[in-house]
Scaffold this active site. Structure first.
Site, PDB file in Angstrom:
ATOM      1  N   HIS A 115      -3.332   4.219  -2.766  1.00  0.00           N
ATOM      2  CA  HIS A 115      -4.352   3.372  -2.136  1.00  0.00           C
ATOM      3  C   HIS A 115      -5.022   4.116  -0.980  1.00  0.00           C
ATOM      4  CE1 HIS A 115      -1.327   0.231  -3.596  1.00  0.00           C
ATOM      5  NE2 HIS A 115      -2.421  -0.091  -4.252  1.00  0.00           N
ATOM      6  N   LEU A 162       0.814  -1.217   0.000  1.00  0.00           N
ATOM      7  CA  LEU A 162       0.000   0.000   0.000  1.00  0.00           C
ATOM      8  C   LEU A 162       0.848   1.268   0.000  1.00  0.00           C
ATOM      9  CD1 LEU A 162      -2.825  -1.030   2.512  1.00  0.00           C
ATOM     10  CD2 LEU A 162      -2.748  -1.316   0.023  1.00  0.00           C
TER      11      LEU A 162
HETATM   12  P1  AMP Z   1      -3.113  -2.065  -7.265  1.00  0.00           P
HETATM   13  O1  AMP Z   1      -2.813  -2.475  -5.852  1.00  0.00           O
HETATM   14  O2  AMP Z   1      -1.936  -1.528  -8.009  1.00  0.00           O
HETATM   15  O3  AMP Z   1      -3.885  -3.118  -8.033  1.00  0.00           O
HETATM   16  O4  AMP Z   1      -4.088  -0.823  -7.150  1.00  0.00           O
HETATM   17  C1  AMP Z   1      -5.279  -0.892  -6.406  1.00  0.00           C
HETATM   18  C2  AMP Z   1      -6.103   0.312  -6.732  1.00  0.00           C
HETATM   19  O5  AMP Z   1      -5.364   1.487  -6.406  1.00  0.00           O
HETATM   20  C3  AMP Z   1      -6.457   0.397  -8.216  1.00  0.00           C
HETATM   21  O6  AMP Z   1      -7.781   0.889  -8.341  1.00  0.00           O
HETATM   22  C4  AMP Z   1      -5.454   1.384  -8.726  1.00  0.00           C
HETATM   23  O7  AMP Z   1      -5.895   2.090  -9.874  1.00  0.00           O
HETATM   24  C5  AMP Z   1      -5.328   2.326  -7.540  1.00  0.00           C
HETATM   25  N1  AMP Z   1      -4.060   3.050  -7.617  1.00  0.00           N
HETATM   26  C6  AMP Z   1      -2.826   2.540  -7.843  1.00  0.00           C
HETATM   27  N2  AMP Z   1      -1.910   3.525  -7.896  1.00  0.00           N
HETATM   28  C7  AMP Z   1      -2.586   4.688  -7.723  1.00  0.00           C
HETATM   29  C8  AMP Z   1      -2.206   6.072  -7.691  1.00  0.00           C
HETATM   30  N3  AMP Z   1      -0.939   6.457  -7.864  1.00  0.00           N
HETATM   31  N4  AMP Z   1      -3.171   6.989  -7.479  1.00  0.00           N
HETATM   32  C9  AMP Z   1      -4.472   6.616  -7.312  1.00  0.00           C
HETATM   33  N5  AMP Z   1      -4.882   5.341  -7.328  1.00  0.00           N
HETATM   34  C10 AMP Z   1      -3.960   4.391  -7.531  1.00  0.00           C
END
Ligand code: AMP
Length: 277
Positions: A34, A30
């Site tokens: 997140h 995280l």
């Molecule tokens: P992940 O753990 O990478 O699968 O991401 C989980 C959620 O967090 C997904 O909806 C991603 O689009 C979102 N997310 C990942 N990186 C970012 C970021 N830099 N800014 C905003 N949301 C993010």
């Protein structure tokens, strides 16, 4: 924060939970991106559920799946501090028990860009998100626009299958130098970390071209590629100028445009995008 590891325990935890429920699906490691999703979910719901599951079905190369950073202890502390009420952290067998044999496959919107570069990726995403939506029955689910196409794919699926969860897109959180936060950034070397901000600089240069009135998509792509070329260790997978609704490549930019790209730095595949409207 209540930690649950099975489908049954998740359902039991939610039976008594105050509504509305907001769901934040993640793959863990995280970061502030997140946390921003949790903050929005916290502000809009009585109960916030986070899932942490590194989903093998959405990884093509098994090495990428194996190398994905993982740390439950660190993640649980961050999630609790951010305001998560229920943490769903299942094993692969709990999510996909023996005999699991269903694929949720979204059509045209899932085919270009990441879909083309990573065959099967969005089938894996849609399948696990459909399962999470079914288990949690949240009023809202929060997704980051850093993964713009993922938001579009999940929206399409939710609409088509009449799922009762509203998809809430959230803005991309960036480092001060513009690099979009990503769990994958943890795998960059110090030298790669210095190179990676070129990604956002390139997208901003492309967006400025559009705002200055450049209409040929090829010129806009060229502007993005020219900035990327200033860092030869950034290896371009694709640079796209597409219609933000259909994700089809544009020839002429008339109204809105989605500039998006995938680039490898230190053999870590990074994606980002900029919406020009
Ligand atoms: P992940 O753990 O990478 O699968 O991401 C989980 C959620 O967090 C997904 O909806 C991603 O689009 C979102 N997310 C990942 N990186 C970012 C970021 N830099 N800014 C905003 N949301 C993010």
């Amino acid at each position: 924060m209540l930690v649950v590891r099975t489908r049954a325990a998740l359902r039991a935890a939610l039976a008594a939970a105050p509504r509305p429920v907001g769901l934040v699906p993640t793959m863990g490691w995280l970061h502030a991106g997140h946390v921003s999703l949790v903050a929005q979910a916290r502000a809009e719901n009585a109960t916030v559920v986070m899932s942490i599951f590194v989903n093998p079905k959405q990884f093509g190369e098994s090495t990428d799946f194996e190398k994905y950073p993982r740390s439950e202890e660190r993640d649980f502390a961050r999630a609790e501090a951010a305001g998560v009420d229920v943490m769903f952290a299942p094993t692969v067998d709990e999510v996909y028990p023996p005999g699991f044999d269903t694929v949720v496959s979204v059509g045209a919107i899932a085919h270009p860009l990441e879909g083309r570069a990573r065959p099967g990726h969005f089938d894996g995403v849609a399948t696990v998100v459909a399962l999470l939506f079914s288990l949690v029955s949240a009023e809202r689910a929060y997704f980051g626009l850093k993964d713009y196409q993922q938001v579009q794919v999940i929206r399409r699926m939710t609409l088509d299958l009449a799922l009762p969860t509203t998809v809430v897109p959230c803005p991309t959180v960036r480092e001060p130098d513009g690099l979009a936060l990503s769990s994958r950034n943890a795998r960059l070397t110090p030298a790669g970390r210095m190179v990676a901000p070129v990604i956002h600089r390139a997208l901003v240069a492309g967006a400025e071209h559009v705002r200055r009135g450049v209409r040929e998509a090829a010129s806009v792509r060229g502007a993005v590629l020219a900035v990327l070329a200033t860092e030869p260790s950034a290896v371009v997978d694709y640079v796209s100028v597409a219609d933000p609704d259909t994700l089809k490549e544009l020839v002429e930019v008339e109204g809105r445009a989605l500039l998006s790209l995938a680039v490898r730095v230190d053999d870590v595949r990074l994606i980002d995008n900029e919406l020009v409207s």
